[in-house]
Scaffold this motif. Structure first.
Motif, PDB file in Angstrom:
ATOM      1  N   LYS A   1      25.109  22.719  -3.874  1.00  0.00           N
ATOM      2  CA  LYS A   1      25.061  22.204  -2.500  1.00  0.00           C
ATOM      3  C   LYS A   1      25.384  20.706  -2.549  1.00  0.00           C
ATOM      4  CE  LYS A   1      22.778  26.087  -1.127  1.00  0.00           C
ATOM      5  NZ  LYS A   1      22.087  26.693  -0.038  1.00  0.00           N
ATOM      6  N   ASP A   2      25.228  20.010  -1.406  1.00  0.00           N
ATOM      7  CA  ASP A   2      25.558  18.575  -1.351  1.00  0.00           C
ATOM      8  C   ASP A   2      24.771  17.734  -2.353  1.00  0.00           C
ATOM      9  OD1 ASP A   2      27.445  18.928   0.525  1.00  0.00           O
ATOM     10  OD2 ASP A   2      26.175  18.415   2.237  1.00  0.00           O
ATOM     11  N   SER A   3      23.451  17.885  -2.353  1.00  0.00           N
ATOM     12  CA  SER A   3      22.651  16.985  -3.191  1.00  0.00           C
ATOM     13  C   SER A   3      21.875  17.694  -4.299  1.00  0.00           C
ATOM     14  CB  SER A   3      21.683  16.196  -2.304  1.00  0.00           C
ATOM     15  OG  SER A   3      20.770  17.086  -1.702  1.00  0.00           O
ATOM     16  N   TYR A   4      22.070  18.981  -4.433  1.00  0.00           N
ATOM     17  CA  TYR A   4      21.366  19.716  -5.490  1.00  0.00           C
ATOM     18  C   TYR A   4      22.072  21.038  -5.739  1.00  0.00           C
ATOM     19  CZ  TYR A   4      19.449  22.390  -1.554  1.00  0.00           C
ATOM     20  OH  TYR A   4      19.312  23.172  -0.437  1.00  0.00           O
TER      21      TYR A   4
ATOM     22  N   LEU B   1      21.775  29.766 -17.840  1.00  0.00           N
ATOM     23  CA  LEU B   1      22.410  29.463 -16.557  1.00  0.00           C
ATOM     24  C   LEU B   1      22.116  28.027 -16.127  1.00  0.00           C
ATOM     25  CD1 LEU B   1      24.040  30.796 -14.146  1.00  0.00           C
ATOM     26  CD2 LEU B   1      21.846  30.815 -12.991  1.00  0.00           C
ATOM     27  N   VAL B   2      20.860  27.595 -16.253  1.00  0.00           N
ATOM     28  CA  VAL B   2      20.520  26.231 -15.830  1.00  0.00           C
ATOM     29  C   VAL B   2      21.221  25.210 -16.731  1.00  0.00           C
ATOM     30  CG1 VAL B   2      18.636  24.562 -15.534  1.00  0.00           C
ATOM     31  CG2 VAL B   2      18.375  26.897 -14.679  1.00  0.00           C
TER      32      VAL B   2
ATOM     33  N   GLY C   1      27.483  21.149 -15.868  1.00  0.00           N
ATOM     34  CA  GLY C   1      28.528  21.050 -14.848  1.00  0.00           C
ATOM     35  C   GLY C   1      28.356  19.857 -13.926  1.00  0.00           C
ATOM     36  N   GLY C   2      27.284  19.052 -14.149  1.00  0.00           N
ATOM     37  CA  GLY C   2      27.117  17.820 -13.373  1.00  0.00           C
ATOM     38  C   GLY C   2      26.034  17.875 -12.304  1.00  0.00           C
ATOM     39  N   SER C   3      25.371  19.021 -12.155  1.00  0.00           N
ATOM     40  CA  SER C   3      24.280  19.106 -11.162  1.00  0.00           C
ATOM     41  C   SER C   3      22.949  19.050 -11.892  1.00  0.00           C
ATOM     42  CB  SER C   3      24.358  20.419 -10.382  1.00  0.00           C
ATOM     43  OG  SER C   3      25.590  20.542  -9.746  1.00  0.00           O
ATOM     44  N   SER C   4      22.344  17.847 -11.915  1.00  0.00           N
ATOM     45  CA  SER C   4      21.073  17.730 -12.629  1.00  0.00           C
ATOM     46  C   SER C   4      19.876  17.823 -11.687  1.00  0.00           C
ATOM     47  CB  SER C   4      21.023  16.433 -13.432  1.00  0.00           C
ATOM     48  OG  SER C   4      21.136  15.337 -12.567  1.00  0.00           O
ATOM     49  N   ARG C   5      20.142  17.900 -10.390  1.00  0.00           N
ATOM     50  CA  ARG C   5      19.051  18.147  -9.425  1.00  0.00           C
ATOM     51  C   ARG C   5      19.109  19.639  -9.103  1.00  0.00           C
ATOM     52  NH1 ARG C   5      17.850  13.483  -5.858  1.00  0.00           N
ATOM     53  NH2 ARG C   5      18.586  14.619  -4.048  1.00  0.00           N
TER      54      ARG C   5
END
Lengths: 139, 112
Positions: free
Chosen positions: B10-13, B33-34, B40-44
């Protein structure tokens, strides 16, 4: 000893499939014994799966024969009991029998502490290459 | 067969959905998966547990491992939609203080 109202069991090789099969037996048991309150089902199911997972993850064979896991779960009017056994198994290592909750950043080691919090009594027996955990919850 | 874990950035997570039993069979798949989401750049990351009716200590261990991975990458991991059995396991292990539960995935990173 009061009457057993419902009973389910499982025996098979100690592996991941066994965990899912045992969970299925527990679901079926609660269908058979619909009077058991949700809270007791939830806590007891969690304790039995923890004990079974402990065997699948840690039990080592005593000789060539692979470890088998057996579960016998019975429902009496005011008591739930499960005998969770590892057959053809070595005696567990002391480090796998730690009932203390580990530090909060630990990624394992909570199973036995959780079992103790979920049931009324936990006893361990070893006889003829079989390790058995007996979990009892008074309802 | 139903996919047990899926994710959406999503936008911020990133929202990771977990469906079914989070036990010793499923736990390594969640970790994998996490790790992929964080790499992939989404740490939130929010793990949505609304459809997870059972979690054992292996599943909890996986969530803790995922939390550490997210924090090491400069982010965080939060959980949402916690059901009664999962809530019980978090409380009995005192991990409810570490893994903050939100009512929805949107709310988890809603205020920062």
């Amino acid at each position: 000893m009061t009457e057993v109202i419902a009973r389910r069991g499982f025996r098979g090789l100690s592996n991941e499939e066994a965990i899912e099969a045992i969970h299925g037996e527990l679901d079926a048991l609660w269908d058979d014994a619909s009077f058991v309150p949700d809270m007791d089902r939830m806590t007891f199911t969690t304790a039995v799966i923890e004990a079974a997972a402990n065997i699948v993850q840690h039990a080592l064979p005593v000789a060539e024969k692979p470890v088998e896991i057996g579960v016998d779960i019975s429902v009496r009017p005011s008591r739930l009991q499960a005998r969770v056994s590892a057959y053809n198994a070595r005696e567990p290592f002391a480090e796998d029998m730690q009932p203390n909750m580990p530090d909060e950043d630990a990624e394992s080691g909570r199973g036995l502490a959780l079992i103790e919090a979920l049931v009324t009594t936990v006893t361990f027996e070893r006889q003829d290459g079989t390790n058995t955990w007996i979990l009892t919850r008074e309802t | 067969m139903l996919m047990q874990f899926s994710y959406e950035v999503k936008d911020s997570y990133a929202e990771v959905k977990s469906v079914g039993r989070l036990n010793m069979v499923a736990a390594p798949k969640l970790r994998e998966l996490v790790a992929e989401v964080v790499a992939g750049g989404s740490s939130r990351v929010v793990v949505n547990l609304a459809e997870t009716d059972f979690m054992d200590s292996s599943g909890l261990g996986a969530l803790i491992g995922c939390l550490k991975a997210a924090r090491q990458a400069g982010g965080d991991l939060r959980i949402s939609g916690v059901q009664p059995q999962v809530k019980m396991v978090l409380e009995l292990t005192n991990m409810d203080r570490v893994l903050t539960a939100y009512s929805s995935a949107e709310e988890a990173f809603g205020n920062d």
